[in-house]
Design a protein around this motif. Structure first.
Motif, PDB file in Angstrom:
ATOM      1  N   GLY A 276       0.788  -1.215   0.000  1.00 58.12           N
ATOM      2  CA  GLY A 276       0.000   0.000   0.000  1.00 58.12           C
ATOM      3  C   GLY A 276       0.824   1.271   0.000  1.00 58.12           C
ATOM      4  N   THR A 277       2.124   1.150  -0.248  1.00 59.42           N
ATOM      5  CA  THR A 277       2.982   2.338  -0.260  1.00 59.42           C
ATOM      6  C   THR A 277       2.597   3.263  -1.410  1.00 59.42           C
ATOM      7  OG1 THR A 277       5.317   2.993  -0.004  1.00 59.42           O
ATOM      8  CG2 THR A 277       4.810   1.465  -1.793  1.00 59.42           C
ATOM      9  N   PRO A 278       2.746   4.564  -1.235  1.00 58.04           N
ATOM     10  CA  PRO A 278       2.402   5.474  -2.338  1.00 58.04           C
ATOM     11  C   PRO A 278       3.256   5.182  -3.576  1.00 58.04           C
ATOM     12  CG  PRO A 278       2.666   6.690  -0.285  1.00 58.04           C
ATOM     13  CD  PRO A 278       3.144   5.296  -0.015  1.00 58.04           C
ATOM     14  N   PRO A 279       2.680   5.289  -4.766  1.00 56.36           N
ATOM     15  CA  PRO A 279       3.453   5.050  -5.987  1.00 56.36           C
ATOM     16  C   PRO A 279       4.588   6.060  -6.124  1.00 56.36           C
ATOM     17  CG  PRO A 279       1.279   5.934  -6.516  1.00 56.36           C
ATOM     18  CD  PRO A 279       1.269   5.614  -5.061  1.00 56.36           C
ATOM     19  N   ALA A 280       5.665   5.609  -6.759  1.00 56.51           N
ATOM     20  CA  ALA A 280       6.855   6.457  -6.893  1.00 56.51           C
ATOM     21  C   ALA A 280       7.625   6.044  -8.133  1.00 56.51           C
ATOM     22  CB  ALA A 280       7.736   6.358  -5.653  1.00 56.51           C
ATOM     23  N   TYR A 281       8.617   6.847  -8.480  1.00 60.71           N
ATOM     24  CA  TYR A 281       9.341   6.647  -9.744  1.00 60.71           C
ATOM     25  C   TYR A 281      10.795   7.045  -9.566  1.00 60.71           C
ATOM     26  CZ  TYR A 281      10.485   7.503 -14.712  1.00 60.71           C
ATOM     27  OH  TYR A 281      11.049   7.511 -15.953  1.00 60.71           O
ATOM     28  N   GLN A 282      11.706   6.169  -9.978  1.00 58.72           N
ATOM     29  CA  GLN A 282      13.132   6.467  -9.968  1.00 58.72           C
ATOM     30  C   GLN A 282      13.650   6.434 -11.412  1.00 58.72           C
ATOM     31  OE1 GLN A 282      15.418   4.212  -6.793  1.00 58.72           O
ATOM     32  NE2 GLN A 282      13.447   3.165  -6.578  1.00 58.72           N
ATOM     33  N   ALA A 283      14.207   7.551 -11.854  1.00 55.97           N
ATOM     34  CA  ALA A 283      14.830   7.625 -13.180  1.00 55.97           C
ATOM     35  C   ALA A 283      16.330   7.500 -12.980  1.00 55.97           C
ATOM     36  CB  ALA A 283      14.489   8.946 -13.850  1.00 55.97           C
ATOM     37  N   LEU A 284      16.891   6.391 -13.446  1.00 52.00           N
ATOM     38  CA  LEU A 284      18.309   6.093 -13.248  1.00 52.00           C
ATOM     39  C   LEU A 284      19.011   6.181 -14.605  1.00 52.00           C
ATOM     40  CD1 LEU A 284      17.841   2.942 -10.969  1.00 52.00           C
ATOM     41  CD2 LEU A 284      18.012   5.339 -10.266  1.00 52.00           C
ATOM     42  N   THR A 285      19.716   7.280 -14.833  1.00 53.40           N
ATOM     43  CA  THR A 285      20.432   7.419 -16.098  1.00 53.40           C
ATOM     44  C   THR A 285      21.702   6.583 -16.075  1.00 53.40           C
ATOM     45  OG1 THR A 285      21.720   9.312 -15.339  1.00 53.40           O
ATOM     46  CG2 THR A 285      19.568   9.774 -16.329  1.00 53.40           C
ATOM     47  N   ALA A 286      22.236   6.315 -17.257  1.00 51.85           N
ATOM     48  CA  ALA A 286      23.467   5.529 -17.356  1.00 51.85           C
ATOM     49  C   ALA A 286      24.591   6.160 -16.551  1.00 51.85           C
ATOM     50  CB  ALA A 286      23.872   5.384 -18.823  1.00 51.85           C
ATOM     51  N   ALA A 287      24.629   7.498 -16.505  1.00 57.27           N
ATOM     52  CA  ALA A 287      25.695   8.196 -15.779  1.00 57.27           C
ATOM     53  C   ALA A 287      25.600   7.979 -14.279  1.00 57.27           C
ATOM     54  CB  ALA A 287      25.642   9.685 -16.093  1.00 57.27           C
ATOM     55  N   MET A 288      24.432   7.619 -13.776  1.00 56.27           N
ATOM     56  CA  MET A 288      24.238   7.405 -12.340  1.00 56.27           C
ATOM     57  C   MET A 288      24.627   6.001 -11.897  1.00 56.27           C
ATOM     58  SD  MET A 288      20.477   9.200 -12.040  1.00 56.27           S
ATOM     59  CE  MET A 288      20.221   8.661 -10.358  1.00 56.27           C
ATOM     60  N   ILE A 289      24.792   5.091 -12.848  1.00 51.85           N
ATOM     61  CA  ILE A 289      24.995   3.675 -12.521  1.00 51.85           C
ATOM     62  C   ILE A 289      26.487   3.363 -12.548  1.00 51.85           C
ATOM     63  CG2 ILE A 289      24.477   1.309 -13.224  1.00 51.85           C
ATOM     64  CD1 ILE A 289      21.889   2.445 -14.522  1.00 51.85           C
ATOM     65  N   PRO A 290      27.080   3.002 -11.399  1.00 49.88           N
ATOM     66  CA  PRO A 290      28.525   2.755 -11.345  1.00 49.88           C
ATOM     67  C   PRO A 290      28.900   1.436 -12.009  1.00 49.88           C
ATOM     68  CG  PRO A 290      27.541   2.272  -9.223  1.00 49.88           C
ATOM     69  CD  PRO A 290      26.448   2.854 -10.074  1.00 49.88           C
ATOM     70  N   THR A 291      30.128   1.391 -12.502  1.00 49.44           N
ATOM     71  CA  THR A 291      30.657   0.188 -13.150  1.00 49.44           C
ATOM     72  C   THR A 291      31.827  -0.353 -12.344  1.00 49.44           C
ATOM     73  OG1 THR A 291      29.993   0.926 -15.361  1.00 49.44           O
ATOM     74  CG2 THR A 291      31.738  -0.722 -15.252  1.00 49.44           C
ATOM     75  N   VAL A 292      31.821  -1.671 -12.142  1.00 48.56           N
ATOM     76  CA  VAL A 292      32.930  -2.372 -11.478  1.00 48.56           C
ATOM     77  C   VAL A 292      33.613  -3.252 -12.515  1.00 48.56           C
ATOM     78  CG1 VAL A 292      33.565  -4.044  -9.710  1.00 48.56           C
ATOM     79  CG2 VAL A 292      31.764  -2.377  -9.250  1.00 48.56           C
ATOM     80  N   THR A 293      34.914  -3.120 -12.645  1.00 53.85           N
ATOM     81  CA  THR A 293      35.686  -3.968 -13.558  1.00 53.85           C
ATOM     82  C   THR A 293      36.307  -5.108 -12.763  1.00 53.85           C
ATOM     83  OG1 THR A 293      36.176  -2.077 -14.975  1.00 53.85           O
ATOM     84  CG2 THR A 293      37.576  -4.015 -15.221  1.00 53.85           C
ATOM     85  N   PHE A 294      36.203  -6.312 -13.316  1.00 48.98           N
ATOM     86  CA  PHE A 294      36.805  -7.479 -12.674  1.00 48.98           C
ATOM     87  C   PHE A 294      37.519  -8.302 -13.731  1.00 48.98           C
ATOM     88  CE2 PHE A 294      32.389  -8.358 -13.747  1.00 48.98           C
ATOM     89  CZ  PHE A 294      32.461  -9.550 -14.453  1.00 48.98           C
ATOM     90  N   ASP A 295      38.266  -9.281 -13.300  1.00 47.13           N
ATOM     91  CA  ASP A 295      39.029 -10.105 -14.229  1.00 47.13           C
ATOM     92  C   ASP A 295      38.079 -10.831 -15.178  1.00 47.13           C
ATOM     93  OD1 ASP A 295      41.111 -11.426 -15.473  1.00 47.13           O
ATOM     94  OD2 ASP A 295      41.194 -13.038 -13.983  1.00 47.13           O
ATOM     95  N   GLY A 296      38.084 -10.437 -16.441  1.00 51.91           N
ATOM     96  CA  GLY A 296      37.239 -11.085 -17.433  1.00 51.91           C
ATOM     97  C   GLY A 296      36.008 -10.305 -17.833  1.00 51.91           C
ATOM     98  N   GLY A 297      35.768  -9.146 -17.223  1.00 53.10           N
ATOM     99  CA  GLY A 297      34.582  -8.407 -17.615  1.00 53.10           C
ATOM    100  C   GLY A 297      34.312  -7.206 -16.742  1.00 53.10           C
ATOM    101  N   LYS A 298      33.060  -6.764 -16.781  1.00 56.71           N
ATOM    102  CA  LYS A 298      32.644  -5.607 -15.990  1.00 56.71           C
ATOM    103  C   LYS A 298      31.167  -5.743 -15.663  1.00 56.71           C
ATOM    104  CE  LYS A 298      31.849  -2.782 -20.132  1.00 56.71           C
ATOM    105  NZ  LYS A 298      32.230  -1.545 -20.857  1.00 56.71           N
ATOM    106  N   ALA A 299      30.748  -5.019 -14.611  1.00 57.58           N
ATOM    107  CA  ALA A 299      29.355  -5.067 -14.178  1.00 57.58           C
ATOM    108  C   ALA A 299      28.880  -3.661 -13.835  1.00 57.58           C
ATOM    109  CB  ALA A 299      29.201  -5.979 -12.966  1.00 57.58           C
ATOM    110  N   ARG A 300      27.725  -3.288 -14.374  1.00 63.34           N
ATOM    111  CA  ARG A 300      27.068  -2.045 -13.950  1.00 63.34           C
ATOM    112  C   ARG A 300      26.119  -2.404 -12.808  1.00 63.34           C
ATOM    113  NH1 ARG A 300      24.082   1.571 -17.166  1.00 63.34           N
ATOM    114  NH2 ARG A 300      22.812  -0.203 -17.756  1.00 63.34           N
TER     115      ARG A 300
END
Length: 291
Positions: free
Chosen positions: A136-160
């Motif tokens: 029953g929580t009030p409706p809400a909206y989060q706009a997450l642009t690509a610039a807001m999402i951090p990237t982690v690099t690891f051996d063999g790839g990367k993850a946002r």
């Protein structure tokens, strides 16, 4: 390490409106305990749209109650409007995280610019359940642009990191229960361990490419449009890429409550579903502003 449990797949495509060619890889019509806290995974694309003049393709006004929708765009652009007055356009790398909660109306169309040019389209929409105390929580909206999402690099790839944490890096999405959502890219021949938490429902969706999950001598292959379901017990998973691969990794703390769904409403009892239908028909989900 987590163990491979099985593959979830559905190669049958259907259209949501005229803008989203979708494969529903899982939904709340199946084993909801096995996928909790997740409810639905729609994989739209890959597809190529021709240019279109006039009204953009998409799906018009419709309601939701009792959960959250998460829209991740890889190719193309999607424009959103809802009855809270929120809205916007997301393109490649952007995410919309909408809390339907007590009830919301919204619409989703290709952006006017993308409609005019056409081109490749690929998108995922995920439904994440809310516990009974938060439905029953009030409706809400989060706009997450690509610039807001951090990237982690690891051996063999990367993850946002869209939600949750990876290697002490936290994603920007606010969640009601513990959830990890990672956009992972593996390089060809990558051989790595992803740090999936113990006790979480753990799913690895392969959006392109092919990977092998599990011990080197007895791994299980998972290809494009398939989801590997892993054990809740154990921590981490061994994964190898058989070429460049694009994955969406989902983990979440299970919600140990009944799931009763009817179309765009997901509640805990049939009585709550009936109430949602009455409230929607009575106009208690708000109104959409004129376009």
């Amino acid at each position: 390490m987590k163990k491979f449990v099985g593959i979830i797949e559905n190669q049958q495509r259907h259209w949501v409106g005229d803008g989203f060619p979708v494969r529903s890889l899982f939904s709340y019509h199946g084993d909801t305990e096995a996928i909790s806290p997740f409810l639905l995974f729609d994989y739209a694309g890959p597809w190529n749209f021709d240019p279109k003049q006039g009204q953009p393709r998409g799906v018009g006004q419709h309601p939701h109650r009792g959960f959250e929708t998460v829209t991740i765009v890889y190719d193309g652009e999607v424009s959103h409007r809802d009855s809270t007055g929120s809205g916007g356009t997301i393109g490649a790398g952007d995410v919309q995280w909408m809390t339907a909660g007590s009830g919301i109306l919204h619409e989703e169309y290709h952006s006017p610019g993308y409609s005019k040019t056409g081109g490749p389209f690929r998108m995922v929409q995920l439904w994440v359940n809310l516990p009974a105390k938060d439905k029953g929580t009030p409706p809400a909206y989060q706009a997450l642009t690509a610039a807001m999402i951090p990237t982690v690099t690891f051996d063999g790839g990367k993850a946002r990191i869209i939600a949750g944490t990876f290697a002490d890096t936290r994603g920007p999405a606010r969640t009601f229960t513990p959830v990890n959502l990672w956009d992972v890219r593996l390089n060809a021949e990558a051989d790595t361990v992803l740090p999936l938490p113990a006790g979480h429902t753990s799913l690895i969706a392969v959006l392109s490419g092919h990977v092998t999950i599990g011990p080197r001598a007895a791994g299980e292959g998972v290809g494009e449009g398939e989801i590997a379901r892993l054990s809740t017990n154990g921590e981490g998973v061994h994964i190898r890429a058989n070429g460049d691969a694009m994955l969406l990794v989902l983990t979440g703390e299970p919600i140990d409550e009944p799931v009763v769904g009817h179309g765009p409403f997901v509640m805990n009892t049939e009585a709550e579903i009936h109430e949602a239908i009455l409230d929607f028909n009575a106009g208690r989900f708000g109104q959409m502003a004129p376009a």
